[in-house]
Design a protein around this motif. Structure first.
Motif, PDB file in Angstrom:
ATOM      1  N   LEU A 201      35.290 102.369  23.506  1.00 28.05           N
ATOM      2  CA  LEU A 201      35.636 100.944  23.546  1.00 28.05           C
ATOM      3  C   LEU A 201      34.437 100.077  23.190  1.00 28.05           C
ATOM      4  CD1 LEU A 201      37.883  98.899  24.268  1.00 28.05           C
ATOM      5  CD2 LEU A 201      37.012  98.940  26.626  1.00 28.05           C
ATOM      6  N   SER A 202      33.248 100.446  23.637  1.00 28.93           N
ATOM      7  CA  SER A 202      32.048  99.666  23.312  1.00 28.93           C
ATOM      8  C   SER A 202      31.758  99.694  21.813  1.00 28.93           C
ATOM      9  CB  SER A 202      30.853 100.198  24.100  1.00 28.93           C
ATOM     10  OG  SER A 202      30.508 101.511  23.677  1.00 28.93           O
ATOM     11  N   ILE A 203      32.029 100.819  21.171  1.00 26.71           N
ATOM     12  CA  ILE A 203      31.836 100.897  19.716  1.00 26.71           C
ATOM     13  C   ILE A 203      32.786  99.945  19.005  1.00 26.71           C
ATOM     14  CG2 ILE A 203      32.132 102.414  17.730  1.00 26.71           C
ATOM     15  CD1 ILE A 203      30.995 104.669  19.378  1.00 26.71           C
ATOM     16  N   LEU A 204      34.030  99.910  19.442  1.00 25.04           N
ATOM     17  CA  LEU A 204      34.996  98.984  18.835  1.00 25.04           C
ATOM     18  C   LEU A 204      34.577  97.528  19.036  1.00 25.04           C
ATOM     19  CD1 LEU A 204      38.402 100.652  19.791  1.00 25.04           C
ATOM     20  CD2 LEU A 204      37.230 100.712  17.598  1.00 25.04           C
ATOM     21  N   GLY A 205      33.921  97.239  20.151  1.00 21.11           N
ATOM     22  CA  GLY A 205      33.517  95.865  20.419  1.00 21.11           C
ATOM     23  C   GLY A 205      32.461  95.342  19.476  1.00 21.11           C
ATOM     24  N   MET A 206      31.699  96.232  18.830  1.00 18.79           N
ATOM     25  CA  MET A 206      30.662  95.791  17.908  1.00 18.79           C
ATOM     26  C   MET A 206      31.208  95.440  16.526  1.00 18.79           C
ATOM     27  SD  MET A 206      27.627  95.780  19.347  1.00 18.79           S
ATOM     28  CE  MET A 206      26.432  96.013  18.035  1.00 18.79           C
ATOM     29  N   LEU A 207      32.421  95.879  16.220  1.00 18.84           N
ATOM     30  CA  LEU A 207      32.907  95.770  14.849  1.00 18.84           C
ATOM     31  C   LEU A 207      33.436  94.405  14.449  1.00 18.84           C
ATOM     32  CD1 LEU A 207      34.675  99.239  14.488  1.00 18.84           C
ATOM     33  CD2 LEU A 207      32.314  98.604  14.003  1.00 18.84           C
ATOM     34  N   PRO A 208      34.169  93.663  15.311  1.00 18.78           N
ATOM     35  CA  PRO A 208      34.766  92.410  14.828  1.00 18.78           C
ATOM     36  C   PRO A 208      33.757  91.429  14.241  1.00 18.78           C
ATOM     37  CG  PRO A 208      35.736  93.018  16.925  1.00 18.78           C
ATOM     38  CD  PRO A 208      34.604  93.957  16.697  1.00 18.78           C
ATOM     39  N   VAL A 209      32.635  91.208  14.934  1.00 15.32           N
ATOM     40  CA  VAL A 209      31.643  90.256  14.444  1.00 15.32           C
ATOM     41  C   VAL A 209      30.956  90.788  13.192  1.00 15.32           C
ATOM     42  CG1 VAL A 209      29.489  89.070  15.011  1.00 15.32           C
ATOM     43  CG2 VAL A 209      31.284  89.279  16.733  1.00 15.32           C
ATOM     44  N   ALA A 210      30.672  92.092  13.173  1.00 17.84           N
ATOM     45  CA  ALA A 210      29.987  92.671  12.011  1.00 17.84           C
ATOM     46  C   ALA A 210      30.835  92.575  10.758  1.00 17.84           C
ATOM     47  CB  ALA A 210      29.633  94.122  12.292  1.00 17.84           C
ATOM     48  N   LEU A 211      32.154  92.687  10.894  1.00 20.73           N
ATOM     49  CA  LEU A 211      33.046  92.676   9.744  1.00 20.73           C
ATOM     50  C   LEU A 211      33.532  91.289   9.382  1.00 20.73           C
ATOM     51  CD1 LEU A 211      35.156  95.862  10.504  1.00 20.73           C
ATOM     52  CD2 LEU A 211      33.196  95.619   8.984  1.00 20.73           C
ATOM     53  N   SER A 212      32.943  90.264   9.950  1.00 20.85           N
ATOM     54  CA  SER A 212      33.318  88.896   9.597  1.00 20.85           C
ATOM     55  C   SER A 212      32.205  88.179   8.844  1.00 20.85           C
ATOM     56  CB  SER A 212      33.657  88.093  10.865  1.00 20.85           C
ATOM     57  OG  SER A 212      32.537  88.025  11.734  1.00 20.85           O
ATOM     58  N   GLY A 213      31.193  88.914   8.390  1.00 22.37           N
ATOM     59  CA  GLY A 213      30.072  88.313   7.673  1.00 22.37           C
ATOM     60  C   GLY A 213      30.317  88.212   6.188  1.00 22.37           C
ATOM     61  N   HIS A 214      29.273  87.818   5.440  1.00 24.22           N
ATOM     62  CA  HIS A 214      29.434  87.578   4.002  1.00 24.22           C
ATOM     63  C   HIS A 214      29.600  88.862   3.210  1.00 24.22           C
ATOM     64  CE1 HIS A 214      25.328  88.954   3.165  1.00 24.22           C
ATOM     65  NE2 HIS A 214      24.916  88.207   4.168  1.00 24.22           N
ATOM     66  N   ALA A 215      29.262  90.016   3.801  1.00 20.81           N
ATOM     67  CA  ALA A 215      29.412  91.273   3.072  1.00 20.81           C
ATOM     68  C   ALA A 215      30.860  91.662   2.878  1.00 20.81           C
ATOM     69  CB  ALA A 215      28.679  92.390   3.805  1.00 20.81           C
ATOM     70  N   THR A 216      31.773  90.977   3.558  1.00 18.38           N
ATOM     71  CA  THR A 216      33.193  91.306   3.458  1.00 18.38           C
ATOM     72  C   THR A 216      33.953  90.286   2.637  1.00 18.38           C
ATOM     73  OG1 THR A 216      33.709  90.096   5.493  1.00 18.38           O
ATOM     74  CG2 THR A 216      33.099  92.404   5.716  1.00 18.38           C
ATOM     75  N   THR A 217      33.265  89.456   1.878  1.00 19.93           N
ATOM     76  CA  THR A 217      33.951  88.391   1.145  1.00 19.93           C
ATOM     77  C   THR A 217      33.641  88.412  -0.337  1.00 19.93           C
ATOM     78  OG1 THR A 217      32.115  86.881   1.644  1.00 19.93           O
ATOM     79  CG2 THR A 217      33.979  86.880   3.166  1.00 19.93           C
ATOM     80  N   SER A 218      33.181  89.527  -0.870  1.00 18.94           N
ATOM     81  CA  SER A 218      32.845  89.587  -2.287  1.00 18.94           C
ATOM     82  C   SER A 218      33.397  90.877  -2.872  1.00 18.94           C
ATOM     83  CB  SER A 218      31.324  89.510  -2.463  1.00 18.94           C
ATOM     84  OG  SER A 218      30.705  90.573  -1.778  1.00 18.94           O
ATOM     85  N   GLY A 219      33.052  91.136  -4.125  1.00 22.09           N
ATOM     86  CA  GLY A 219      33.518  92.352  -4.759  1.00 22.09           C
ATOM     87  C   GLY A 219      33.039  93.601  -4.037  1.00 22.09           C
TER      88      GLY A 219
END
Length: 693
Positions: A201-219
């Motif tokens: 569960l702690s591992i899952l908690g780290m993912l939402p914020v990490a996957l909302s950065g600029h690295a997920t909005t480009s090619g």
């Protein structure tokens, strides 16, 4: 973060609140420093690094480069500080739980020893700090994204509006909820098997914020998201695990040599993961080699790479000198000296990583971006023909890597048994390998490539991940193979991985999940909960949502078929009638689900699919009806496989029962014959006595 050193007491014979948790902590000379002060000092180092970089590069942050309005110095400098605390506290939480689950050996009964118990308690404290940082991220990230000041965001309607319209704000709130749950659960767990669920569960908690950065909005943002997941988890386990390891060493935990070897193996895997994922992410972000020294982003990449290489050198020295010193003569001083310096460098690396995440990457190479490239991260060459589905591969770094690693581990176990002279059914080997291949095909072939763009293809992948792959994997019996291949701890030895698997199989968590009244609603209800609510619209819009759906389908399917046709031992052994009832009970729900999609009048995920503008999908509703037909008819082949497996298991059970009955009958006949012979002998002896008289 960590309780006061046990060296301050002369002995420790009982546990903490809640009863005895173990013995064996040796008293020693008190050190001049504590792990708590070390953690705080390293947090200060990370904070100072990120403040210095943010102040030196104010014009390259994401907020400054994308917004016309400056949110002010409080947001410009406060956001990276809060993000650093968030990442650092999350890494410590994961590391402490790793120490409780894997590093600190449990007691022979399966419960926490003193070291494991204190690691869990420290994880709870760090999780509360993690939760507070996540809550603070909500207004700071909203201010950074909108350009309004913190005061404006904290107004009556500012937070509510940010949570509704900004993914980065809602992701921070999700992380806060998970962190709070981890803090509560880590406080009460007393066994490594239960702490393992909290660790996940702690591992899952780290993912939402990490996957909302600029690295997920480009090619290629699907590749970027996957590499970020590996990179973040690797560095969190590496940093947090080292803190837990250092604390166990400082308190003179028993079996320190075993703990050192375990962390050494974990650190090596984490280093390789961090290095490979970091190189992969940099290749995605940097268009030219010259970007490494011409852009601020590239220069930060170089600094981070140098820090990681130095950390690799520290790890090598740890394995060569410190671990050797502990395992040979019990000397922990080289370990402590080197680990303190290593943690300080790790803290600086976290600060650089946070600054790098807020620095705008170089402009991509000139190319024509289509809606597909912007939404999916990649393009599609045409309609999903059979040839395209088989040849248009795009490797999924999460599930593709997982399928290859799972196949490799299974082959290792199979080879171990063969070298030992033990037999293992080849049917199970084939079933597992085919299941891994189905998982690979469903996520990394053209099927996985088109599944994110077209509902009907998505439903094909859903059927393979939820039914096809789980059935084959369950029939492979991986747990039984692991229990036979792994060495068992002897009497008096500390429990190992095999004992950990046994404890997990008998944990209350799995006992609850395998209850028929739990596993059936999970398997059937997830269809309706995802597709007939707003969940699908929310998850389909991001690569992270696709990963979550795929993971959910795979895990729930595996759990369901494990209970019905599982070869492996489970916490709850059901009768043949109950297993058949579970199988039959799910059929009408599947049929109704497919029929509901085939007769639906509204498009699921309409806005998402409309933005893709696929030229070969002129009618989204017709494609959805096709997906419903696939869901309705896609259960026939898995159903046939399950029925055949059940019949084979029942036949083998009858044969075993027949042989058992024959043995009992043969024993009874033999006993009767022996009794008759004995009676005849007594009669004969009695006749001789009478004649002599």
């Amino acid at each position: 973060m960590y309780p006061r050193s046990v060296s301050q007491t002369t002995s420790l014979s009982t546990g903490n609140a809640g009863g005895s948790v173990g013995t064996g902590v040796l008293a020693g000379k008190r050190d001049a420093w504590s792990v708590t002060w070390l953690v705080l000092a390293c947090g200060l180092i990370a904070t100072c690094v990120v403040i210095g970089i943010s102040a030196a590069l104010p014009n390259t942050t994401v907020s400054a480069s994308l917004l016309l309005r400056d949110p002010g110095p409080l947001t410009t400098l406060g956001l990276p500080v809060v993000k650093t605390i968030f990442d650092y506290a999350g890494a410590l939480t994961i590391g402490w739980l790793l120490g409780a689950v894997f590093l600190a050996p449990p007691k022979p009964g399966g419960g926490f020893d003193v070291g494991g118990y204190r690691c869990a308690q420290a994880a709870s404290k760090c999780a509360w700090v993690w939760c507070a940082a996540a809550l603070a991220l909500v207004p700071f990230s909203a201010s950074n994204a909108t350009g309004f000041s913190i005061g404006t965001i904290l107004s009556r309607d500012g937070i509510a509006s940010a949570l509704q319209s900004l993914d980065v704000a809602s992701s921070s709130l999700q992380a806060a909820v998970v962190a709070a749950l981890v803090a509560v659960l880590a406080r009460v767990v007393l066994r490594p098997a239960s702490a393992f669920a909290v660790f996940g569960l702690s591992i899952l908690g780290m993912l939402p914020v990490a996957l909302s950065g600029h690295a997920t909005t480009s090619g290629d943002h699907d590749f970027a998201s996957d590499t970020i997941i590996f990179h973040l988890l690797g560095i969190s386990i590496w940093v947090g695990g080292l803190v837990a390891f250092l604390a166990l060493a400082r308190q003179r935990s028993p079996h320190l040599d075993t703990i050192a070897r375990r962390y050494s193996a974990v650190a090596l895997i984490a280093f390789i993961t961090v290095a490979l994922s970091g190189v992969g992410n940099a290749l995605i972000r940097l268009s030219y080699l010259s970007d490494l020294w011409r852009t601020d982003y590239g220069r930060l990449v170089v600094v981070k790479a140098v820090l990681l290489i130095s950390l690799g050198g520290f790890g090598y020295l740890q394995r060569r000198k410190s671990v050797t010193a502990i395992t040979t003569d019990g000397d922990r001083r080289p370990l402590l000296r080197l680990a303190v310096l290593e943690i300080a460098v790790m803290a600086a690396t976290i600060g650089v990583a946070v600054a790098l995440g807020r620095t705008a990457p170089p402009a991509p190479t000139p190319e024509s971006f289509t809606n597909l490239t912007l939404v999916l991260g990649y393009d599609l060459s045409g309609p999903p023909s059979a040839w395209n589905l088989l040849t248009q591969w795009r490797f999924d770094f999460i599930f593709g890597t997982g399928s290859i690693v799972a196949a490799g581990l299974y082959l290792w176990g199979y080879r171990t048994l063969r070298l030992r002279g033990d037999a293992w059914p080849k049917g199970r080997l084939i079933s597992w390998l085919v299941g891994c291949f189905v998982l690979l095909m469903a996520t990394s072939s053209g099927l996985g490539r088109y599944a994110e763009a077209q509902f009907s293809i998505h439903m094909m992948g859903h059927m393979l991940l939820g039914m096809g792959a789980p059935i084959l994997l369950v029939l492979g019996g991986p747990t039984t193979l692991a229990l036979r291949a792994l060495p068992a701890a002897r009497r008096g030895d500390i429990p190992g991985l095999r004992e950990g698997i046994v404890g997990l199989m008998h944990s209350r968590f799995l006992t609850l999940l395998t209850h028929p009244l739990v596993v059936l609603p999970l398997f059937v209800g997830s269809f309706y909960a995802i597709y007939f609510s707003s969940l699908f619209d929310t998850m389909i819009d991001s690569h992270a949502g696709h990963l979550i759906m795929n993971l959910h389908f795979l895990l729930v399917g595996y759990l369901y078929y494990w209970v019905i046709i599982g070869v492996d031992p489970s916490p709850r052994r059901l009768s043949s009638f109950v297993r058949l009832a579970l199988l039959v009970a799910a059929l009408p729900f599947h049929a109704f689900f497919g029929l509901a999609l085939m007769n639906s009048r509204s498009v699921i995920g309409q806005l998402y699919y409309q933005n893709l503008e696929l030229p070969w999908v002129s009618n989204l509703l017709s494609d959805q009806h096709l997906g419903g037909g696939i869901a309705w008819g896609g259960t026939e082949i898995p159903l046939i496989i399950v029925i055949i497996a059940l019949m084979a298991q029942w036949s083998k059970a009858d044969e075993r029962e027949g042989r058992r009955s024959d043995r009992k009958s043969g024993t009874a006949v033999k006993s009767d014959d022996e009794l008759d012979a004995y009676n005849a002998m007594l009669t004969q002896l009695a006749g001789r006595d009478s004649q002599q008289r």
